[in-house]
Design an enzyme around this catalytic site. Structure first.
Site, mmCIF file in Angstrom:
data_model
loop_
_atom_site.group_PDB
_atom_site.id
_atom_site.type_symbol
_atom_site.label_atom_id
_atom_site.label_comp_id
_atom_site.label_asym_id
_atom_site.label_seq_id
_atom_site.Cartn_x
_atom_site.Cartn_y
_atom_site.Cartn_z
ATOM 1 C CG ASP A 21 -2.096 0.908 1.099
ATOM 2 O OD1 ASP A 21 -2.284 1.484 0.004
ATOM 3 O OD2 ASP A 21 -2.831 1.066 2.091
ATOM 4 C CG ASN A 69 -7.534 -2.192 -6.028
ATOM 5 O OD1 ASN A 69 -6.560 -2.909 -5.846
ATOM 6 N ND2 ASN A 69 -7.860 -1.239 -5.162
#
Ligand code: FPP
Length: 247
Positions: A21, A69
């Site tokens: 991340d 996503n």
């Protein structure tokens, strides 16, 4: 019971899982487009694969693209898919040479045919790799994986392949995308977020968690060592008592 004892005695990490991340924030801090962060993220992936092979970590799971996503701007989704294709094309020879086997998990039906074909091709070409298995989670969500596994298990019960009373933890485990793989020992998340975000929900039941503020594109050998050192200081009890573990 014997499996648990083996895990406790084996203090090194056999399976490392990473939530990569912070690519976007890395780019923002430098006034660069998000794509630049993802490009550096791919460089970090290559680095960490090498570091894990050197450290004889047998399984490395990377959360590369979540089911959520898909909701990002189409241009970013397309850029991530083309980075994935470039990664596969540039790494496949090296993976074969170094004995790295690719295994993909997730709802692959949502990926384009060209991405699916490229993944299947590299999976097939690297299938004999024995040094490390690289597990790429793509279009992946932990709850979705469990639902798909439950459906498969229900079908097995319906056709009489398995008795409902015989159905246990291992029956569901065998229906997951990760069937046959050991559970992660350590889960790392970069970028300062302290949550598991739907990654390997079933498999990380007893994983040690390690969170670092370092953004994924900056994650390298030193950061990996910090996490592995921290892991080696942890005492895994798997629900047992200290005395049981010590004896
Ligand atoms: C999180 O950063 C990262 C992702 C959503 C994708 C991870 C992808 C890569 C590292 C590159 C592609 C991978 C391979 C294996 C080729 P973010 O965009 O959520 O960052 P932010 O939270 O700072 O915005």
């Amino acid at each position: 019971m014997s499996e648990i004892v083996i895990d406790i005695v084996e203090s090194s990490v056999q399976h490392l899982a990473i939530i990569m991340d912070g690519n976007g924030r890395w780019a923002k801090q430098r006034d660069l487009p998000r794509l630049a962060g993802h490009q550096q993220g791919v460089e970090a992936v290559k680095r960490i694969v090498d570091e894990c092979v050197q450290r004889k970590i047998r399984y490395l799971s990377l959360f590369a693209f979540s089911s959520e996503n898909w909701g990002r701007p189409q241009a970013e989704v397309d850029a991530l898919m083309s980075l994935l294709l470039q990664f596969l094309a540039s790494q496949q020879q090296k993976m074969v040479a170094e004995g790295i086997k690719l295994h993909v998990i997730g709802d692959l039906s949502r990926l384009s045919i060209s991405v699916r074909d490229a993944l299947a091709d590299v999976e097939q070409k690297t299938s004999l790799g024995e040094n490390m298995t690289l597990i790429l989670a793509l279009s992946y969500g932990g709850r979705d994986e469990i639902v798909r596994a439950a459906k498969q298990a229900a079908k097995q019960v319906l056709v009489g392949e398995i008795e409902i009373d015989q159905f246990d933890d291992s029956s569901l485990t065998a229906c997951l995308d990760t069937a046959g793989l050991p559970d992660p020992d350590l889960l790392i998340r970069t970028s300062g977020e302290v949550r598991v975000s739907n990654f390997l929900l079933w498999q990380t039941a007893y994983a040690e968690m390690y969170f670092t503020d370092v953004l994924w594109p900056d994650f390298g050998s030193e950061e990996l060592d910090k996490a592995l050192n921290e892991y080696s200081r942890r005492k895994r009890r798997f629900g047992l008592t200290d005395d049981q573990i010590d004896s």
